[in-house]
Design an enzyme around this catalytic site. Structure first.
Site, PDB file in Angstrom:
ATOM      1  N   GLU A 208       0.885  -1.178   0.000  1.00 19.02           N
ATOM      2  CA  GLU A 208       0.000   0.000   0.000  1.00 19.02           C
ATOM      3  C   GLU A 208       0.913   1.216   0.000  1.00 19.02           C
ATOM      4  OE1 GLU A 208      -3.359   0.009   0.013  1.00 19.02           O
ATOM      5  OE2 GLU A 208      -3.609  -2.163   0.068  1.00 19.02           O
ATOM      6  N   CYS A 242      -2.232   9.547   2.577  1.00 16.01           N
ATOM      7  CA  CYS A 242      -1.781   8.924   1.327  1.00 16.01           C
ATOM      8  C   CYS A 242      -2.726   9.214   0.172  1.00 16.01           C
ATOM      9  CB  CYS A 242      -1.636   7.425   1.509  1.00 16.01           C
ATOM     10  SG  CYS A 242      -3.128   6.649   2.143  1.00 16.01           S
TER      11      CYS A 242
HETATM   12  P1  NAD Z   1       8.126   4.617   5.396  1.00 15.52           P
HETATM   13  O1  NAD Z   1       8.285   3.863   4.189  1.00 15.52           O
HETATM   14  O2  NAD Z   1       9.208   5.527   5.804  1.00 15.52           O
HETATM   15  O3  NAD Z   1       7.844   3.686   6.668  1.00 15.52           O
HETATM   16  C1  NAD Z   1       6.802   2.745   6.749  1.00 15.52           C
HETATM   17  C2  NAD Z   1       7.213   1.592   7.636  1.00 15.52           C
HETATM   18  O4  NAD Z   1       8.291   0.913   7.019  1.00 15.52           O
HETATM   19  C3  NAD Z   1       7.685   1.977   9.042  1.00 15.52           C
HETATM   20  O5  NAD Z   1       7.125   1.067   9.971  1.00 15.52           O
HETATM   21  C4  NAD Z   1       9.184   1.826   8.935  1.00 15.52           C
HETATM   22  O6  NAD Z   1       9.818   1.519  10.151  1.00 15.52           O
HETATM   23  C5  NAD Z   1       9.309   0.670   7.997  1.00 15.52           C
HETATM   24  N1  NAD Z   1      10.594   0.570   7.325  1.00 15.52           N
HETATM   25  C6  NAD Z   1      11.499   1.545   7.088  1.00 15.52           C
HETATM   26  N2  NAD Z   1      12.563   1.055   6.420  1.00 15.52           N
HETATM   27  C7  NAD Z   1      12.333  -0.247   6.219  1.00 15.52           C
HETATM   28  C8  NAD Z   1      13.031  -1.299   5.552  1.00 15.52           C
HETATM   29  N3  NAD Z   1      14.223  -1.093   4.974  1.00 15.52           N
HETATM   30  N4  NAD Z   1      12.473  -2.520   5.523  1.00 15.52           N
HETATM   31  C9  NAD Z   1      11.271  -2.747   6.070  1.00 15.52           C
HETATM   32  N5  NAD Z   1      10.548  -1.796   6.711  1.00 15.52           N
HETATM   33  C10 NAD Z   1      11.072  -0.561   6.783  1.00 15.52           C
HETATM   34  O7  NAD Z   1       6.803   5.364   5.087  1.00 15.52           O
HETATM   35  P2  NAD Z   1       6.222   6.493   5.903  1.00 15.52           P
HETATM   36  O8  NAD Z   1       7.021   7.754   5.705  1.00 15.52           O
HETATM   37  O9  NAD Z   1       6.025   5.997   7.276  1.00 15.52           O
HETATM   38  O10 NAD Z   1       4.805   6.700   5.195  1.00 15.52           O
HETATM   39  C11 NAD Z   1       4.550   7.686   4.224  1.00 15.52           C
HETATM   40  C12 NAD Z   1       4.291   7.075   2.880  1.00 15.52           C
HETATM   41  O11 NAD Z   1       3.347   6.049   2.995  1.00 15.52           O
HETATM   42  C13 NAD Z   1       3.718   8.040   1.876  1.00 15.52           C
HETATM   43  O12 NAD Z   1       4.330   7.820   0.643  1.00 15.52           O
HETATM   44  C14 NAD Z   1       2.250   7.646   1.803  1.00 15.52           C
HETATM   45  O13 NAD Z   1       1.610   7.961   0.603  1.00 15.52           O
HETATM   46  C15 NAD Z   1       2.316   6.191   2.025  1.00 15.52           C
HETATM   47  N6  NAD Z   1       1.081   5.708   2.577  1.00 15.52           N
HETATM   48  C16 NAD Z   1       0.321   4.863   1.835  1.00 15.52           C
HETATM   49  C17 NAD Z   1      -0.876   4.422   2.338  1.00 15.52           C
HETATM   50  C18 NAD Z   1      -1.762   3.480   1.582  1.00 15.52           C
HETATM   51  O14 NAD Z   1      -2.726   2.999   2.165  1.00 15.52           O
HETATM   52  N7  NAD Z   1      -1.490   3.193   0.328  1.00 15.52           N
HETATM   53  C19 NAD Z   1      -1.300   4.839   3.595  1.00 15.52           C
HETATM   54  C20 NAD Z   1      -0.485   5.693   4.313  1.00 15.52           C
HETATM   55  C21 NAD Z   1       0.713   6.108   3.809  1.00 15.52           C
END
Ligand code: NAD
Length: 464
Positions: A208, A242
Site C-alpha cells: 500500500e 496517502c
Molecule cells: P516509510 O516507508 O518511511 O515507513 C513505513 C514503515 O516501514 C515503518 O514502519 C518503517 O519503520 C518501515 N521501514 C522503514 N525502512 C524499512 C526497511 N528497509 N524494511 C522494512 N521496513 C522498513 O513510510 P512512511 O514515511 O512511514 O509513510 C509515508 C508514505 O506512505 C507516503 O508515501 C504515503 O503515501 C504512504 N502511505 C500509503 C498508504 C496506503 O494505504 N497506500 C497509507 C499511508 C501512507
C-alpha cells in the site's frame, strides 16, 4: 522476533484454523477495547505529532477501525463459506469448491501518518481470515507504537498477535521473516526494499504505497462544494494522507474563482492556525523541512505562491504548523510536481481542453487515488475509463477509503493488491481449489491403455 515468529507458526499448526465463533470473539474483543481507549490513543498521537486534532483521530483512526470490525463481524460467516463452482460438462457429475484457508503467519508493517488505522484495519482482516499476526508499527510515532503494543498485548497472547517496535533495521529484519503474507503500508521507495526481502522467501506481498493523487475539476463542476471537499481532503491531518488530493487540474478560465473560494473555505474551516487544536502539525522536523524546501524552491523560481494564514499569525517552526499554501502553475521540474507532497500545499495547474487533464495524469505514474468533480456523466466516465488509479471518488475526496465494500489499494507505483472488507479477508486467505470426484465418473475413459474409447472421448472434448 524470530522466537515470536516460530511460536506463532507452531501455534497455528497446533490449533488449526480458528472457528467462526473464535474469530468473531477476537474481533468483538478488539472492537470493544478500542472504544475504551480513544482518549489515550488521541493523546499518544497528539504527543507524537506535536498537535493532532482529537476529532481527526476519532474520524480517521477510531471510526475506520471500529467500522472494519463491525462490517467484518457482520459478514464473516458468509465470506468463510466454501464456494461451490461448476466443473463444466466434461467433468460432470463431479463437484468443485473454493475453500478459504488462513495462510498462517502474517506480517504487517505500518506507517506513521494514520498510525492506528493503518495497523488495526489490516489486523482485522488478517484475524478474520484466521491468521496469526506480527505487526511492525512506525518509529516516527513512538508513543502511538508503544500504545498499540501495550493495547494488543492486553488483548491477545503473543503467539496470536505480537507487536514489534523499532526503526528501519528492525523493519528490514522483520520483512525477512518467512511470513505467509506480508502487508506493507508506506513509501514507494521502502516498498521496493520490502518486496525484495519478501522475494527471498517467496512471501506474497500487498504493498500500500503513495504517490501523487490528482484532482480533476471539470468545466461544469459546482466549484463551492468541490472546493469544500478538496480543502477538507487536503488539510485533514495537514495533508499527511496517502490519498489526499496532491494537485489540482483546473479549467484555465476558472482559476481566479478557484483561488477565491479556496481562501474563503480555509478561513471558514480554520479561522486561526497557531493555537487551533483542529489544525494538525507536520509530524517531525525532517518532514517540515522537506515541505518548506519544496516551497522555497518554488518561490525562488518565481512561481506564484498563495499562503493562506487567515489570522495573520506568526507560525513558529517549533510548532511545525505549515499554513495551507497554493502553488499556481508550477513548472514540471519543481519538487512540488515531482515528489509526493504529504503536507498542506496544493499545486494548481490549468488546462484548456479536458483531454489535456487526462493526458497529464496518464503521463505520470499510476496514482493511488483520483478525484473528479463535475456534473457531466460522459466526462466522468471518460476520466474513470481512460485513467488508471488505485481508487477514485467522484464529487468527493477520500471517501472511497471509507466504503467497506470497495477494495482499497494501489496499482503500479502506488501499490500491489488491496484490502478492506471482503477484499481484506481474501487477501489474507488462501483460495484452495478442490475437485470432488463423484462415484460415477467419465474421466476414467481418459485412462490408458489409449485406443478407440480415448479417440471417441477426444472427439467429444474437442467439440467442447
Ligand atoms: P516509510 O516507508 O518511511 O515507513 C513505513 C514503515 O516501514 C515503518 O514502519 C518503517 O519503520 C518501515 N521501514 C522503514 N525502512 C524499512 C526497511 N528497509 N524494511 C522494512 N521496513 C522498513 O513510510 P512512511 O514515511 O512511514 O509513510 C509515508 C508514505 O506512505 C507516503 O508515501 C504515503 O503515501 C504512504 N502511505 C500509503 C498508504 C496506503 O494505504 N497506500 C497509507 C499511508 C501512507
Amino acid at each position: 522476533m524470530r522466537a515470536i515468529f516460530d511460536a506463532q507458526r507452531a501455534a497455528f499448526l497446533r490449533a488449526g484454523p480458528p472457528s467462526l465463533e473464535e474469530r468473531r470473539a477476537d474481533l468483538a474483543k478488539l472492537g470493544d477495547a478500542i472504544g475504551g481507549k480513544v482518549d489515550r490513543l488521541a493523546a499518544a498521537i497528539a504527543a507524537d505529532f506535536g498537535n493532532r486534532s482529537h476529532y481527526e483521530t476519532e474520524i480517521a483512526e477510531v471510526f475506520p477501525a471500529q467500522s472494519a470490525v463491525r462490517h467484518t463481524r457482520r459478514h464473516l460467516a458468509r465470506w468463510m463459506q466454501p464456494r461451490r463452482v461448476s466443473v463444466g460438462l466434461e467433468l460432470m457429475p463431479a463437484g468443485a469448491r473454493i475453500i478459504y484457508q488462513p495462510v498462517g503467519v502474517v506480517g504487517i508493517i505500518s506507517p506513521w501518518n494514520y498510525p492506528f488505522n493503518l495497523a488495526i484495519v489490516p489486523l482485522v482482516a488478517a484475524l478474520a481470515a484466521g491468521n496469526r499476526v506480527m505487526l511492525k508499527p512506525s518509529e516516527l510515532t513512538p508513543r502511538t507504537s508503544d500504545f498499540i503494543a501495550e493495547f494488543l498485548a492486553g488483548l491477545f497472547p503473543l503467539d496470536k498477535v505480537a507487536t514489534i517496535v523499532g526503526g528501519p533495521e528492525v523493519g528490514h529484519a522483520f520483512s525477512r521473516l518467512q511470513f505467509d503474507h506480508l502487508l506493507y503500508t508506506g513509501s514507494t521507495a521502502v516498498g521496493r526494499l520490502v518486496m525484495q526481502a519478501a522475494a527471498e522467501n517467496l512471501t506474497p506481498v500487498t504493498l500500500e504505497l503513495g504517490g501523487k493523487s490528482p484532482c480533476i475539476i471539470g468545466e461544469d463542476a459546482a466549484l463551492p462544494s468541490a472546493i469544500e471537499s478538496i480543502v477538507y481532503g487536503k488539510l485533514l491531518n495537514a495533508g499527511q494522507t496517502c490519498i489526499a488530493p496532491d494537485y489540482v487540474l483546473l479549467p484555465e478560465q476558472r482559476l481566479d474563482e478557484f483561488i477565491g473560494l479556496v481562501v474563503g473555505t480555509v478561513q471558514k474551516f480554520y479561522p486561526t492556525l497557531a493555537a487551533n487544536p483542529d489544525y494538525t502539525s507536520i509530524v517531525n522536523d525532517r518532514h517540515y523541512g522537506r515541505i518548506a524546501k519544496y516551497l522555497a524552491e518554488a518561490k525562488a523560481s518565481g512561481t506564484r505562491i498563495i499562503e493562506i494564514n487567515p489570522g495573520h499569525e506568526e507560525l513558529a517552526p517549533r510548532t511545525r504548523k505549515l499554513p495551507p499554501t497554493l502553488v499556481i502553475e508550477p513548472d514540471e521540474n519543481l519538487s512540488v510536481m515531482r515528489e509526493e507532497i504529504f503536507g498542506p500545499v496544493l499545486p494548481v495547474k490549468t488546462y484548456r481542453r479536458f483531454d489535456e487533464a487526462i493526458d497529464y495524469v496518464n503521463q505520470h505514474p499510476r496514482p493511488l487515488a483520483l478525484y473528479y468533480f463535475g456534473g457531466d456523466p460522459d466526462k466522468r466516465d471518460a476520466v474513470l475509463r481512460k485513467t488508471v488509479s488505485g481508487g477514485a471518488s467522484v464529487n468527493a475526496t477520500l471517501f472511497h477509503f471509507a466504503a467497506e465494500n470497495l477494495p482499497f489499494g494501489g496499482i503500479g507505483a502506488s501499490g500491489i493488491g488491496a484490502y478492506h472488507g471482503e477484499f481484506g479477508f481474501q487477501t489474507f486467505s488462501h483460495r484452495k481449489g478442490v475437485f470432488l470426484q463423484s462415484r460415477f465418473s467419465g474421466t476414467r475413459l481418459l485412462h490408458p491403455p489409449f485406443g478407440r474409447i480415448t479417440d471417441l472421448m477426444l472427439r467429444v472434448l474437442r467439440r467442447g
